[in-house]
Write a protein that holds these residues in place. Sequence first.
Motif, PDB file in Angstrom:
ATOM      1  N   LYS A 179       0.826  -1.226   0.000  1.00  0.00           N
ATOM      2  CA  LYS A 179       0.000   0.000   0.000  1.00  0.00           C
ATOM      3  C   LYS A 179       0.852   1.264   0.000  1.00  0.00           C
ATOM      4  N   GLY A 180       2.015   1.219   0.611  1.00  0.00           N
ATOM      5  CA  GLY A 180       2.857   2.414   0.716  1.00  0.00           C
ATOM      6  C   GLY A 180       2.290   3.399   1.736  1.00  0.00           C
ATOM      7  N   MET A 181       3.157   4.181   2.374  1.00  0.00           N
ATOM      8  CA  MET A 181       2.717   5.130   3.409  1.00  0.00           C
ATOM      9  C   MET A 181       3.037   6.559   2.982  1.00  0.00           C
ATOM     10  N   HIS A 182       2.317   7.517   3.582  1.00  0.00           N
ATOM     11  CA  HIS A 182       2.634   8.936   3.338  1.00  0.00           C
ATOM     12  C   HIS A 182       3.753   9.364   4.261  1.00  0.00           C
ATOM     13  N   TYR A 183       4.638  10.180   3.721  1.00  0.00           N
ATOM     14  CA  TYR A 183       5.755  10.671   4.534  1.00  0.00           C
ATOM     15  C   TYR A 183       5.438  12.094   4.993  1.00  0.00           C
ATOM     16  N   ASP A 184       5.514  12.321   6.293  1.00  0.00           N
ATOM     17  CA  ASP A 184       5.239  13.655   6.816  1.00  0.00           C
ATOM     18  C   ASP A 184       6.111  13.894   8.055  1.00  0.00           C
ATOM     19  N   PRO A 185       7.250  14.569   7.862  1.00  0.00           N
ATOM     20  CA  PRO A 185       8.178  14.723   8.987  1.00  0.00           C
ATOM     21  C   PRO A 185       7.610  15.549  10.141  1.00  0.00           C
ATOM     22  N   SER A 186       6.506  16.299   9.906  1.00  0.00           N
ATOM     23  CA  SER A 186       5.942  17.072  11.016  1.00  0.00           C
ATOM     24  C   SER A 186       5.290  16.161  12.060  1.00  0.00           C
ATOM     25  N   ARG A 187       5.146  14.880  11.737  1.00  0.00           N
ATOM     26  CA  ARG A 187       4.582  13.935  12.718  1.00  0.00           C
ATOM     27  C   ARG A 187       5.577  13.575  13.825  1.00  0.00           C
ATOM     28  N   PHE A 200       7.297   6.892  13.652  1.00  0.00           N
ATOM     29  CA  PHE A 200       8.195   6.162  12.747  1.00  0.00           C
ATOM     30  C   PHE A 200       8.799   7.099  11.712  1.00  0.00           C
ATOM     31  N   PHE A 201       9.622   8.015  12.174  1.00  0.00           N
ATOM     32  CA  PHE A 201      10.442   8.837  11.267  1.00  0.00           C
ATOM     33  C   PHE A 201       9.606   9.523  10.172  1.00  0.00           C
ATOM     34  N   GLY A 202       8.341   9.869  10.504  1.00  0.00           N
ATOM     35  CA  GLY A 202       7.496  10.557   9.520  1.00  0.00           C
ATOM     36  C   GLY A 202       6.474   9.658   8.833  1.00  0.00           C
ATOM     37  N   TYR A 203       6.558   8.353   9.088  1.00  0.00           N
ATOM     38  CA  TYR A 203       5.539   7.434   8.559  1.00  0.00           C
ATOM     39  C   TYR A 203       4.600   7.031   9.690  1.00  0.00           C
ATOM     40  N   ASP A 204       3.406   6.563   9.321  1.00  0.00           N
ATOM     41  CA  ASP A 204       2.486   5.978  10.300  1.00  0.00           C
ATOM     42  C   ASP A 204       2.052   4.609   9.775  1.00  0.00           C
ATOM     43  N   TRP A 205       2.536   3.576  10.430  1.00  0.00           N
ATOM     44  CA  TRP A 205       2.259   2.206   9.957  1.00  0.00           C
ATOM     45  C   TRP A 205       0.775   1.853  10.028  1.00  0.00           C
ATOM     46  N   GLU A 279      12.632   6.589  -0.293  1.00  0.00           N
ATOM     47  CA  GLU A 279      11.874   6.359   0.938  1.00  0.00           C
ATOM     48  C   GLU A 279      12.315   7.336   2.012  1.00  0.00           C
ATOM     49  N   LEU A 280      11.517   7.415   3.090  1.00  0.00           N
ATOM     50  CA  LEU A 280      11.845   8.254   4.242  1.00  0.00           C
ATOM     51  C   LEU A 280      12.215   9.684   3.845  1.00  0.00           C
ATOM     52  N   GLY A 281      11.510  10.195   2.854  1.00  0.00           N
ATOM     53  CA  GLY A 281      11.689  11.585   2.442  1.00  0.00           C
ATOM     54  C   GLY A 281      12.907  11.826   1.574  1.00  0.00           C
ATOM     55  N   GLY A 282      13.626  10.772   1.228  1.00  0.00           N
ATOM     56  CA  GLY A 282      14.844  10.960   0.431  1.00  0.00           C
ATOM     57  C   GLY A 282      14.958   9.925  -0.662  1.00  0.00           C
ATOM     58  N   SER A 283      16.057   9.992  -1.381  1.00  0.00           N
ATOM     59  CA  SER A 283      16.311   9.001  -2.421  1.00  0.00           C
ATOM     60  C   SER A 283      17.819   8.904  -2.654  1.00  0.00           C
ATOM     61  N   PHE A 284      18.216   7.827  -3.280  1.00  0.00           N
ATOM     62  CA  PHE A 284      19.638   7.671  -3.630  1.00  0.00           C
ATOM     63  C   PHE A 284      19.760   6.776  -4.852  1.00  0.00           C
TER      64      PHE A 284
END
Length: 321
Positions: A179-187, A200-205, A279-284
Motif C-alpha cells: 500500500k505504501g505510506m505517506h511521509y510527513d516529517p511534522s509527525r 516512525f520517522f514521519g511514517y504511520d504504519w 523512501e523516508l523523504g529521500g532518495s539515492f
Amino acid sequence: MTIQAQQVSPGSFFLTRDELADFHTRGFLGPFTLFEPEEMKANWKRERLQLFDRSKVPYPDAKPGTGVYDYDRHLDNGFLADVVCRPEIVHRMSSILGPDVICWRSEFFPKYPGDEGTDWHQADTFGGGDGVPHIVWPDGSDFGGALTIWMAMTDATEETACMQFIPGTQRTMYYDESKGMHYDPSRVNQKEVNGVLRGFFGYDWREIQVDPNWEPDESKAVSVPCRAGQFIIFWSTLMHASLPHLGKSKEMRLGFAARYVPTSVTVYEAMKESNVVTELGGSFSLDNFGTVLVSGRDEYGHNRMRTETTRGKPFSNANPR
Ligand SMILES: O=C(O)CCC(=O)C(=O)O
Ligand SMILES: [Fe+2]
C-alpha cells in the motif's frame, strides 16, 4: 530450508540446537556481546569522527535530514565493514539462513534525549514506505523479510530507547507493505500511543494495517536492553519497536542495524530501470550499491556484489565454502 544446529568450538559462533529452537519460537535472540562496553565506547569515539568524512559515502546524492542519508555506511567505513562480516554475527546468521548469506543494508538509528521511540512495525519486503518491494524471496520460500542484527553503539536501557519485541509474531504480517505510506516529517515527536511517545520517522504504519481495527498486543511486549557493544538478532517480520529516550541521561542512544538474507533473495529488482531508491523523504542512486557476501558463495548471481568498500578495503567472508 534445512536448518542445522552445529558444534560450537572456539572461534565458532554457530547457534546451538536450543538457541535455534528458541529463535524460531520467539523471533529474536540475544543480546550477544561483540565488544566490551569500554572497547565499544572507544570505537564509537573514533568512528564518530570518521563517519563525518563523507568523501566516499556510497550515496552522495542522499540529502541531509532524510532517512536515507546514512544508509549503508558499511560500504565506506572500515570499522562497519568489519562489523558486518564478524564471525560472531555471520555464523549465527548462517545457522538460520543457510551457508550462503549476503548483507544488503545497514542503517543507523539515533535517539537523542527526549526523542520518541520507534513505533511498532514489521518489514517483509522493506517496501512499506514506497509500496514497492526492496527484497524478493524465491517463490515457495518458507520465510520472507531479512534477519537483522541491531547493535548498540551506546548503552540502550528502558530509559534510553532500548528495543522491544512481541515474541512469536514473525509469521503473520499485520501490515500490507504494497500500500505504501505517506511521509510527513511534522509527525515526528508529536504522538503518544497508549501513553508512550512513539512514531516512525514521519511514517504511520497504521495507514497500511491489514485490519484497520487491529492493535499490537503490547501486554506481550518484552524490552531487551543492550550494553554498548552488544547486539540482538531478530526477523524483520517480528513486531518490533523501541521505547522513547526519556532524557534522564544526556547521552544519545545509537543503534546500528545490518540486514542479511540468503543469496537466493533478489535485492532492488523493482528499481532496476530507475536505478533509484526512494523512501523516508529521500532518495539515492544505486550506482555504488552492492550486496556483501559474508558467508559461503553466490550460486544465483541475482545481485550485484561489492567485494571491497568504496575505499578499497576488502570484505571478509566469515564462513567460506
Ligand atoms: O532502533 C530503533 O528504534 C528501530 C530499529 C528498527 O526498527 C530496525 O532495526 O528494524
Ligand atoms: Fe524495523
